[in-house]
Design a protein around this motif. Structure first.
Motif, PDB file in Angstrom:
ATOM      1  N   VAL A  30       0.703  -1.368   0.301  1.00 30.20           N
ATOM      2  CA  VAL A  30      -0.054  -0.221  -0.088  1.00 30.20           C
ATOM      3  C   VAL A  30       0.963   0.882   0.016  1.00 30.20           C
ATOM      4  O   VAL A  30       0.607   1.990  -0.693  1.00 30.20           O
ATOM      5  CB  VAL A  30      -1.002   0.014   1.684  1.00 30.20           C
ATOM      6  CG1 VAL A  30      -2.032   1.183   1.645  1.00 30.20           C
ATOM      7  CG2 VAL A  30      -1.930  -0.942   1.095  1.00 30.20           C
ATOM      8  N   ALA A  31       2.071   1.297   0.941  1.00 27.08           N
ATOM      9  CA  ALA A  31       2.481   2.635   0.879  1.00 27.08           C
ATOM     10  C   ALA A  31       3.478   2.106  -0.062  1.00 27.08           C
ATOM     11  O   ALA A  31       3.484   4.119  -1.133  1.00 27.08           O
ATOM     12  CB  ALA A  31       3.647   2.479   2.124  1.00 27.08           C
ATOM     13  N   ARG A  32       3.817   1.461  -0.751  1.00 27.15           N
ATOM     14  CA  ARG A  32       5.424   1.572  -2.324  1.00 27.15           C
ATOM     15  C   ARG A  32       3.592   2.358  -3.270  1.00 27.15           C
ATOM     16  O   ARG A  32       4.223   3.703  -4.061  1.00 27.15           O
ATOM     17  CB  ARG A  32       5.550  -0.106  -2.443  1.00 27.15           C
ATOM     18  CG  ARG A  32       6.536   0.254  -3.567  1.00 27.15           C
ATOM     19  CD  ARG A  32       7.775   0.880  -3.647  1.00 27.15           C
ATOM     20  NE  ARG A  32       8.171   0.278  -2.612  1.00 27.15           N
ATOM     21  CZ  ARG A  32       9.275  -0.778  -2.569  1.00 27.15           C
ATOM     22  NH1 ARG A  32       9.329  -1.562  -4.064  1.00 27.15           N
ATOM     23  NH2 ARG A  32       9.783  -1.322  -1.830  1.00 27.15           N
ATOM     24  N   TYR A 109      -6.910  -6.099  -0.149  1.00 26.79           N
ATOM     25  CA  TYR A 109      -7.728  -4.682   0.157  1.00 26.79           C
ATOM     26  C   TYR A 109      -6.495  -3.747  -0.317  1.00 26.79           C
ATOM     27  O   TYR A 109      -6.836  -2.807  -0.333  1.00 26.79           O
ATOM     28  CB  TYR A 109      -7.934  -4.876   1.010  1.00 26.79           C
ATOM     29  CG  TYR A 109      -9.049  -5.239   1.869  1.00 26.79           C
ATOM     30  CD1 TYR A 109     -10.698  -5.101   0.715  1.00 26.79           C
ATOM     31  CD2 TYR A 109      -8.777  -7.152   2.147  1.00 26.79           C
ATOM     32  CE1 TYR A 109     -11.470  -6.498   1.342  1.00 26.79           C
ATOM     33  CE2 TYR A 109      -9.768  -7.641   2.287  1.00 26.79           C
ATOM     34  CZ  TYR A 109     -11.154  -7.501   2.207  1.00 26.79           C
ATOM     35  OH  TYR A 109     -11.616  -8.235   2.224  1.00 26.79           O
ATOM     36  N   VAL A 110      -5.657  -4.654  -0.699  1.00 23.38           N
ATOM     37  CA  VAL A 110      -4.230  -3.976  -1.256  1.00 23.38           C
ATOM     38  C   VAL A 110      -4.298  -2.214  -2.158  1.00 23.38           C
ATOM     39  O   VAL A 110      -4.649  -1.116  -1.731  1.00 23.38           O
ATOM     40  CB  VAL A 110      -2.982  -4.157  -1.379  1.00 23.38           C
ATOM     41  CG1 VAL A 110      -2.031  -3.535  -2.365  1.00 23.38           C
ATOM     42  CG2 VAL A 110      -2.313  -4.968   0.019  1.00 23.38           C
ATOM     43  N   PRO A 111      -5.547  -2.580  -3.310  1.00 26.18           N
ATOM     44  CA  PRO A 111      -5.550  -1.980  -4.767  1.00 26.18           C
ATOM     45  C   PRO A 111      -6.970  -0.451  -3.936  1.00 26.18           C
ATOM     46  O   PRO A 111      -6.309   0.367  -4.423  1.00 26.18           O
ATOM     47  CB  PRO A 111      -6.417  -2.467  -5.548  1.00 26.18           C
ATOM     48  CG  PRO A 111      -5.438  -3.395  -5.256  1.00 26.18           C
ATOM     49  CD  PRO A 111      -5.754  -4.132  -3.932  1.00 26.18           C
ATOM     50  N   GLU A 116      -7.449   4.869  -2.203  1.00 28.19           N
ATOM     51  CA  GLU A 116      -8.186   5.771  -1.119  1.00 28.19           C
ATOM     52  C   GLU A 116      -7.043   6.291  -0.899  1.00 28.19           C
ATOM     53  O   GLU A 116      -7.247   8.056  -0.208  1.00 28.19           O
ATOM     54  CB  GLU A 116      -8.511   4.940  -0.128  1.00 28.19           C
ATOM     55  CG  GLU A 116      -9.261   6.097   0.936  1.00 28.19           C
ATOM     56  CD  GLU A 116     -10.279   5.055   1.932  1.00 28.19           C
ATOM     57  OE1 GLU A 116     -10.767   5.744   2.727  1.00 28.19           O
ATOM     58  OE2 GLU A 116     -10.137   4.354   1.950  1.00 28.19           O
ATOM     59  N   GLN A 117      -5.724   6.436  -0.782  1.00 29.43           N
ATOM     60  CA  GLN A 117      -5.134   6.744  -0.043  1.00 29.43           C
ATOM     61  C   GLN A 117      -4.024   8.149  -1.006  1.00 29.43           C
ATOM     62  O   GLN A 117      -4.625   9.542  -0.953  1.00 29.43           O
ATOM     63  CB  GLN A 117      -3.899   6.667   0.222  1.00 29.43           C
ATOM     64  CG  GLN A 117      -3.752   5.743   1.414  1.00 29.43           C
ATOM     65  CD  GLN A 117      -2.318   5.082   2.073  1.00 29.43           C
ATOM     66  OE1 GLN A 117      -1.486   5.422   1.703  1.00 29.43           O
ATOM     67  NE2 GLN A 117      -2.086   4.195   2.687  1.00 29.43           N
ATOM     68  N   GLU A 121     -10.585   8.831  -1.495  1.00 29.30           N
ATOM     69  CA  GLU A 121     -11.980   8.814  -2.082  1.00 29.30           C
ATOM     70  C   GLU A 121     -11.800   6.618  -2.094  1.00 29.30           C
ATOM     71  O   GLU A 121     -11.045   6.430  -2.397  1.00 29.30           O
ATOM     72  CB  GLU A 121     -12.955   9.272  -3.428  1.00 29.30           C
ATOM     73  CG  GLU A 121     -12.986  10.134  -3.698  1.00 29.30           C
ATOM     74  CD  GLU A 121     -12.807  11.100  -5.203  1.00 29.30           C
ATOM     75  OE1 GLU A 121     -13.418  10.360  -5.391  1.00 29.30           O
ATOM     76  OE2 GLU A 121     -13.302  12.118  -4.514  1.00 29.30           O
ATOM     77  N   GLU A 122     -13.354   5.937  -1.687  1.00 30.70           N
ATOM     78  CA  GLU A 122     -13.565   5.076  -1.847  1.00 30.70           C
ATOM     79  C   GLU A 122     -13.639   3.949  -3.630  1.00 30.70           C
ATOM     80  O   GLU A 122     -13.465   5.179  -4.382  1.00 30.70           O
ATOM     81  CB  GLU A 122     -14.156   3.728  -1.273  1.00 30.70           C
ATOM     82  CG  GLU A 122     -14.824   4.169  -0.036  1.00 30.70           C
ATOM     83  CD  GLU A 122     -15.557   3.180   0.870  1.00 30.70           C
ATOM     84  OE1 GLU A 122     -16.155   2.564   0.052  1.00 30.70           O
ATOM     85  OE2 GLU A 122     -15.938   3.697   1.715  1.00 30.70           O
TER      86      GLU A 122
END
Length: 142
Positions: A30-32, A109-111, A116-117, A121-122
């Motif tokens: 997620v961070a990457r 749920y990673v994508p 969202e980050q 938005e979702e």
């Protein structure tokens, strides 16, 4: 993102030690992804869905519930390209993932989390292939 880039990202973001629920892998992914362009998130989602779809076959999931089968397939993907190839080549190699209850629900749920980050938005995303259990009709045909 191409298929090679997908697998390299999985391998480069792994913790280097057993990560039974793939939490570290998911957080690092997620961070990457959130630090890059939105196109990378979309590409990752497509390749993840394709990898999970290809494992959606009767010979792997006949004795598992839908959720257990999905999260177990995700664990195979989280284990990396070589593990994925082994399982694809021999369904018997799926058994340790299924019987060990090594799930990687967080990978699914990673994508969504990266999207969202980036956007705030979702993401009501659709991918070309569904990763839901039993969505690969050809894989479940008699």
């Amino acid at each position: 993102m191409d298929e090679n880039g997908f697998w390299l990202l999985i391998e480069n973001c792994g913790p280097g030690v057993p990560d039974p629920d793939a939490e570290h892998l998911a957080a690092t992914l997620v961070a990457r992804l959130a630090a890059g362009p939105l196109s990378e998130v979309i590409g990752f989602a497509e390749h993840l869905a394709w990898a999970l779809y290809r494992l959606d076959r009767r010979e792997y999931g006949r004795d598992l519930s839908g959720d257990a089968f999905l999260y177990t397939r995700a664990a195979v993907v989280a284990a990396g390209r070589e593990a994925y190839k082994r399982v694809r080549g021999d369904p018997a190699d799926f058994v340790p993932y299924a019987t060990g209850l090594v799930w990687a629900e967080s990978l699914i749920y990673v994508p969504d989390r990266a999207y969202e980050q980036i956007t705030g938005e979702e993401w009501g995303r659709n991918t070309r292939y569904s990763y839901e259990s039993a969505s690969n009709a050809a894989g479940w045909a008699d």
